[in-house]
Write a protein that holds these residues in place. Structure first.
Motif, PDB file in Angstrom:
ATOM      1  N   GLY A   1      -4.394  10.380  -2.222  1.00  0.00           N
ATOM      2  CA  GLY A   1      -5.042   9.079  -2.283  1.00  0.00           C
ATOM      3  C   GLY A   1      -4.146   7.962  -1.798  1.00  0.00           C
ATOM      4  N   THR A   2      -4.799   6.827  -1.503  1.00  0.00           N
ATOM      5  CA  THR A   2      -4.096   5.629  -1.073  1.00  0.00           C
ATOM      6  C   THR A   2      -4.315   4.557  -2.130  1.00  0.00           C
ATOM      7  OG1 THR A   2      -4.459   6.207   1.231  1.00  0.00           O
ATOM      8  CG2 THR A   2      -3.922   3.910   0.766  1.00  0.00           C
ATOM      9  N   PHE A   3      -3.222   3.887  -2.511  1.00  0.00           N
ATOM     10  CA  PHE A   3      -3.288   2.953  -3.633  1.00  0.00           C
ATOM     11  C   PHE A   3      -2.504   1.689  -3.340  1.00  0.00           C
ATOM     12  CE2 PHE A   3      -3.730   7.235  -5.144  1.00  0.00           C
ATOM     13  CZ  PHE A   3      -4.835   7.163  -5.970  1.00  0.00           C
ATOM     14  N   GLN A   4      -2.845   0.656  -4.095  1.00  0.00           N
ATOM     15  CA  GLN A   4      -2.136  -0.614  -4.022  1.00  0.00           C
ATOM     16  C   GLN A   4      -1.805  -1.037  -5.441  1.00  0.00           C
ATOM     17  OE1 GLN A   4      -4.427  -3.874  -2.402  1.00  0.00           O
ATOM     18  NE2 GLN A   4      -2.594  -4.826  -1.585  1.00  0.00           N
ATOM     19  N   LEU A   5      -0.591  -1.542  -5.638  1.00  0.00           N
ATOM     20  CA  LEU A   5      -0.157  -2.003  -6.950  1.00  0.00           C
ATOM     21  C   LEU A   5      -0.565  -3.464  -7.107  1.00  0.00           C
ATOM     22  CD1 LEU A   5       1.444  -1.164  -9.498  1.00  0.00           C
ATOM     23  CD2 LEU A   5       3.488  -2.067  -8.377  1.00  0.00           C
ATOM     24  N   ASN A   6      -1.362  -3.756  -8.166  1.00  0.00           N
ATOM     25  CA  ASN A   6      -1.776  -5.156  -8.351  1.00  0.00           C
ATOM     26  C   ASN A   6      -0.807  -5.881  -9.287  1.00  0.00           C
ATOM     27  OD1 ASN A   6      -2.498  -4.557 -11.016  1.00  0.00           O
ATOM     28  ND2 ASN A   6      -4.687  -4.663 -10.647  1.00  0.00           N
ATOM     29  N   SER A   7      -1.064  -7.149  -9.535  1.00  0.00           N
ATOM     30  CA  SER A   7      -0.139  -7.980 -10.316  1.00  0.00           C
ATOM     31  C   SER A   7      -0.035  -7.559 -11.776  1.00  0.00           C
ATOM     32  CB  SER A   7      -0.554  -9.449 -10.232  1.00  0.00           C
ATOM     33  OG  SER A   7      -1.850  -9.612 -10.767  1.00  0.00           O
ATOM     34  N   ASN A   8      -0.984  -6.788 -12.263  1.00  0.00           N
ATOM     35  CA  ASN A   8      -0.927  -6.274 -13.636  1.00  0.00           C
ATOM     36  C   ASN A   8      -0.215  -4.924 -13.714  1.00  0.00           C
ATOM     37  OD1 ASN A   8      -2.408  -8.455 -14.567  1.00  0.00           O
ATOM     38  ND2 ASN A   8      -4.363  -7.404 -14.266  1.00  0.00           N
ATOM     39  N   ARG A   9       0.379  -4.513 -12.589  1.00  0.00           N
ATOM     40  CA  ARG A   9       1.060  -3.231 -12.467  1.00  0.00           C
ATOM     41  C   ARG A   9       0.092  -2.057 -12.620  1.00  0.00           C
ATOM     42  NH1 ARG A   9       5.506  -5.107 -10.906  1.00  0.00           N
ATOM     43  NH2 ARG A   9       6.998  -6.246 -12.153  1.00  0.00           N
TER      44      ARG A   9
ATOM     45  N   TRP B   1      -2.444   0.516 -10.618  1.00  0.00           N
ATOM     46  CA  TRP B   1      -2.677   1.067  -9.294  1.00  0.00           C
ATOM     47  C   TRP B   1      -4.184   1.062  -9.016  1.00  0.00           C
ATOM     48  CZ3 TRP B   1       1.206   1.792  -6.059  1.00  0.00           C
ATOM     49  CH2 TRP B   1       2.488   1.930  -6.595  1.00  0.00           C
ATOM     50  N   VAL B   2      -4.557   0.465  -7.880  1.00  0.00           N
ATOM     51  CA  VAL B   2      -5.961   0.351  -7.485  1.00  0.00           C
ATOM     52  C   VAL B   2      -6.190   1.264  -6.290  1.00  0.00           C
ATOM     53  CG1 VAL B   2      -7.757  -1.222  -6.686  1.00  0.00           C
ATOM     54  CG2 VAL B   2      -6.011  -2.039  -8.275  1.00  0.00           C
ATOM     55  N   SER B   3      -7.194   2.128  -6.428  1.00  0.00           N
ATOM     56  CA  SER B   3      -7.517   3.057  -5.351  1.00  0.00           C
ATOM     57  C   SER B   3      -8.143   2.300  -4.188  1.00  0.00           C
ATOM     58  CB  SER B   3      -8.491   4.119  -5.855  1.00  0.00           C
ATOM     59  OG  SER B   3      -8.879   4.970  -4.804  1.00  0.00           O
ATOM     60  N   LEU B   4      -7.697   2.618  -2.974  1.00  0.00           N
ATOM     61  CA  LEU B   4      -8.213   1.977  -1.768  1.00  0.00           C
ATOM     62  C   LEU B   4      -9.106   2.905  -0.971  1.00  0.00           C
ATOM     63  CD1 LEU B   4      -5.035   0.053  -0.556  1.00  0.00           C
ATOM     64  CD2 LEU B   4      -6.937  -0.795  -1.930  1.00  0.00           C
ATOM     65  N   GLN B   5      -9.598   3.930  -1.587  1.00  0.00           N
ATOM     66  CA  GLN B   5     -10.448   4.894  -0.892  1.00  0.00           C
ATOM     67  C   GLN B   5     -11.899   4.556  -1.058  1.00  0.00           C
ATOM     68  OE1 GLN B   5      -9.327   8.913  -1.779  1.00  0.00           O
ATOM     69  NE2 GLN B   5      -7.258   8.268  -2.178  1.00  0.00           N
TER      70      GLN B   5
ATOM     71  N   ILE C   1       0.854  -1.194   0.000  1.00  0.00           N
ATOM     72  CA  ILE C   1       0.000   0.000   0.000  1.00  0.00           C
ATOM     73  C   ILE C   1       0.885   1.237   0.000  1.00  0.00           C
ATOM     74  CG2 ILE C   1      -1.693   1.307   1.332  1.00  0.00           C
ATOM     75  CD1 ILE C   1      -2.795  -1.380   2.310  1.00  0.00           C
ATOM     76  N   TYR C   2       0.559   2.171  -0.896  1.00  0.00           N
ATOM     77  CA  TYR C   2       1.322   3.414  -1.032  1.00  0.00           C
ATOM     78  C   TYR C   2       0.354   4.585  -0.980  1.00  0.00           C
ATOM     79  CZ  TYR C   2       4.989   0.281  -2.611  1.00  0.00           C
ATOM     80  OH  TYR C   2       5.917  -0.710  -2.681  1.00  0.00           O
ATOM     81  N   HIS C   3       0.922   5.755  -0.687  1.00  0.00           N
ATOM     82  CA  HIS C   3       0.124   6.972  -0.564  1.00  0.00           C
ATOM     83  C   HIS C   3       0.664   8.021  -1.519  1.00  0.00           C
ATOM     84  CE1 HIS C   3      -1.576   5.151   3.036  1.00  0.00           C
ATOM     85  NE2 HIS C   3      -0.330   4.821   3.354  1.00  0.00           N
TER      86      HIS C   3
END
Length: 132
Positions: free
Chosen positions: A118-126, A128-132, A91-93
């Protein structure tokens, strides 16, 4: 000179008497031929189809807007400044610095006073998915 026949007789010179092959009654005692009211059937069909198209169009519009939002976030993050290689699943910000440049960090928003975007997570497809 053609021989006159009564109106109720079905005859022509090529086929002769052909009332027995017609799909409808030809005598006075035959069933009544009624034209179906297809206008109301068409109207109901048009209404149902239009509702289905409107629903599908709305669904596609929502998918498009969601996809565009994902694209914009990914573009913003990939154009941001960071000096490390992000790890998939972490998880990155995303923050905006005092100089106006966006940067990616592991530091949570409650740990400092930078402008949090925003807060994001990098998925396996590279992606970025928003976690908000």
């Amino acid at each position: 000179m053609e021989k006159e026949r009564p109106d109720q007789i079905v005859f022509n010179d090529e086929q002769g008497y052909y009332a027995n092959v017609l799909p409808y009654g030809t005598s006075v005692g035959g069933p009544v031929i009624r034209v179906d009211d297809v206008v109301s059937w068409k109207s109901r069909g048009i209404d149902n189809v239009n509702k289905e198209f409107a629903s599908k169009f709305q669904e596609i519009r929502e998918q498009y807007e969601s996809l565009m939002q994902e694209f914009e976030w990914n573009e913003l993050i990939y154009n941001a400044k960071f000096s490390f290689e992000p790890v998939i699943g972490e998880i990155y910000h995303l923050y905006r610095g005092a100089d106006g440049i966006n940067f990616l960090s592991l530091i949570a928003p409650h740990e400092w006073t930078k402008e949090h975007l925003g807060t994001f997570q990098l998925n396996s497809n590279r992606k970025w998915v928003s976690l908000q």
